[in-house]
Motif scaffolding. Structure first.
Motif, PDB file in Angstrom:
ATOM      1  N   VAL A  62       0.841  -1.204   0.000  1.00  0.00           N
ATOM      2  CA  VAL A  62       0.000   0.000   0.000  1.00  0.00           C
ATOM      3  C   VAL A  62       0.874   1.252   0.000  1.00  0.00           C
ATOM      4  CG1 VAL A  62      -1.657   1.341   1.352  1.00  0.00           C
ATOM      5  CG2 VAL A  62      -1.972  -1.125   1.083  1.00  0.00           C
ATOM      6  N   SER A  97      -2.020   0.177  -8.564  1.00  0.00           N
ATOM      7  CA  SER A  97      -1.735   0.000  -7.140  1.00  0.00           C
ATOM      8  C   SER A  97      -2.827  -0.818  -6.457  1.00  0.00           C
ATOM      9  CB  SER A  97      -1.598   1.367  -6.458  1.00  0.00           C
ATOM     10  OG  SER A  97      -0.496   2.090  -6.983  1.00  0.00           O
ATOM     11  N   VAL A 101      -2.475  -4.509  -4.588  1.00  0.00           N
ATOM     12  CA  VAL A 101      -2.985  -4.876  -3.259  1.00  0.00           C
ATOM     13  C   VAL A 101      -3.752  -6.198  -3.335  1.00  0.00           C
ATOM     14  CG1 VAL A 101      -4.607  -4.233  -1.431  1.00  0.00           C
ATOM     15  CG2 VAL A 101      -3.034  -2.520  -2.380  1.00  0.00           C
TER      16      VAL A 101
END
Length: 362
Positions: A62, A97, A101
């Motif tokens: 993260v 992103s 995750v």
């Protein structure tokens, strides 16, 4: 059971891989600063969280995605790119992103399942192959099991030591196959050995009981191929107070006798015999080979993971040379040195599991 020192190359590579996301972000920033405005560094910033996902924790993944997003925003704010380009690139980095995750959660869940399976396998194998006591019946004892692949403990190699009314009896063997099927076969072989070692007056009779146990289990499970097939094994007997060793060999590498003067001699079988579980191909009476076993001598029983370990040029490891001159070494230290030498010889790339059992007369 630790064996030798594992090569450090893998840990170095993993450490460098964990630094790669940060290097990608820094590299992307430099690329954006040093190249004309028409060029974009977005591939660097999207690659960073994707690289972090399988290698790092959720928190790190993260933070890597957030760092990439902020780096793109800061660079565009400094250079004043068109609004549409800024939105497109920030959306791309944010999307990748988020995907990273998700990948991280899938990978971590798989890691937990694998760790759980390994714990179960390790518990099963340690239940089947408990560590023998350091002293049994007046002898010093040490055993060692080394898996060919790091982190893998389940295999078909086996060992056992038992003090009986007829002397200390030992067995080392190698079941054909791997995994939980091999562990089941190991349990049958060792169960038969432990029962027969207490009840049978001769080592030859112990081998016969083990042969019959494997045959029964093969029939019960639906045939030889279903139940791993066969087991090579060597049995040894050290009668109390006699200073001798008797050996029955069923298609296994011969034990090595390390004399007090440092010389090493194999204890060859009186005559060739088939492995356990192959009795349907023919039956020959077992005949034990007998040798003197004086004070200060040590006997090494091992599987072919030791004698067939190869180096990068295909040369086999020489167990006799590895043992020579080490008569005064304690059994545990002797096996530790031997295992470390095998690791060095193979460069840490062993092709087969290795079980070692040494008994020393004090």
């Amino acid at each position: 059971m630790g064996f030798g020192e594992a090569p450090e190359d893998g840990s170095v590579v993993r450490a460098l891989a964990r630094l790669l996301p940060a290097l990608l972000i820094v590299g992307g920033a430099l690329y954006d600063v040093l190249t004309p405005i028409a060029y974009t560094a977005v591939p660097f910033f999207t690659a960073a969280p994707l690289v972090a996902a399988p290698l790092s924790s959720l928190r790190t993944t993260v933070l890597t995605g957030l760092a990439s997003f902020l780096a793109v925003h800061a660079l565009h704010a400094r250079f004043g790119l068109p609004h549409a380009d800024v939105v497109t690139e920030l959306t791309t980095v944010a999307t990748v992103s988020a995907l990273a995750v998700g990948i991280n959660r899938v990978v971590r869940r798989g890691d937990r399942r694998l760790a759980s399976a390994r714990e179960v396998a390790e518990a099963a194998q340690r239940a089947v192959l408990p560590e023998p006591a350091e002293r049994i019946g007046g002898f010093e004892i040490a055993a060692r099991y080394e898996a060919a692949q790091e982190g893998t403990l389940v295999g078909g190699d086996l060992y056992a030591v038992q003090d009986t009314p007829y002397g200390v009896r030992l067995v080392v063997g190698d079941v054909r196959g791997k995994g939980m099927g091999a562990v089941a076969a190991v349990a049958v072989v060792l169960g038969a050995f432990r029962e027969a070692a207490e009840q049978e007056a001769t080592l030859e009779a112990v081998a016969g009981r083990m042969e019959r146990a494997l045959a029964r289990e093969g029939v019960r499970r639906g045939g030889v191929d279903t139940f791993e097939g066969f087991t090579t094994a060597v049995l040894a007997e050290l009668p109390h107070g006699e200073g001798t060793v008797r050996v029955v060999n069923r298609g296994h590498p011969p034990p090595l006798l390390l004399h007090a003067d440092g010389t090493v001699r194999p204890v060859a079988a009186s005559e060739a015999a088939l492995p356990l579980g192959m009795g349907e191909l023919g039956a020959w009476p077992d005949r034990a080979a007998e040798r003197p076993f004086p004070s200060g001598a040590a006997l090494l029983l091992h599987t072919d993971g030791l004698s067939e370990a190869r180096d990068a040029h295909g040369r086999f490891f020489d167990p006799e040379r590895g043992l020579a001159g080490r008569a005064g070494t304690a059994p545990g230290a002797l096996l530790a040195r031997l295992a470390a030498e095998v690791r060095r010889h193979t460069g840490g790339r062993m092709a087969d599991d290795m079980a070692l059992l040494v008994v020393r007369r004090t």
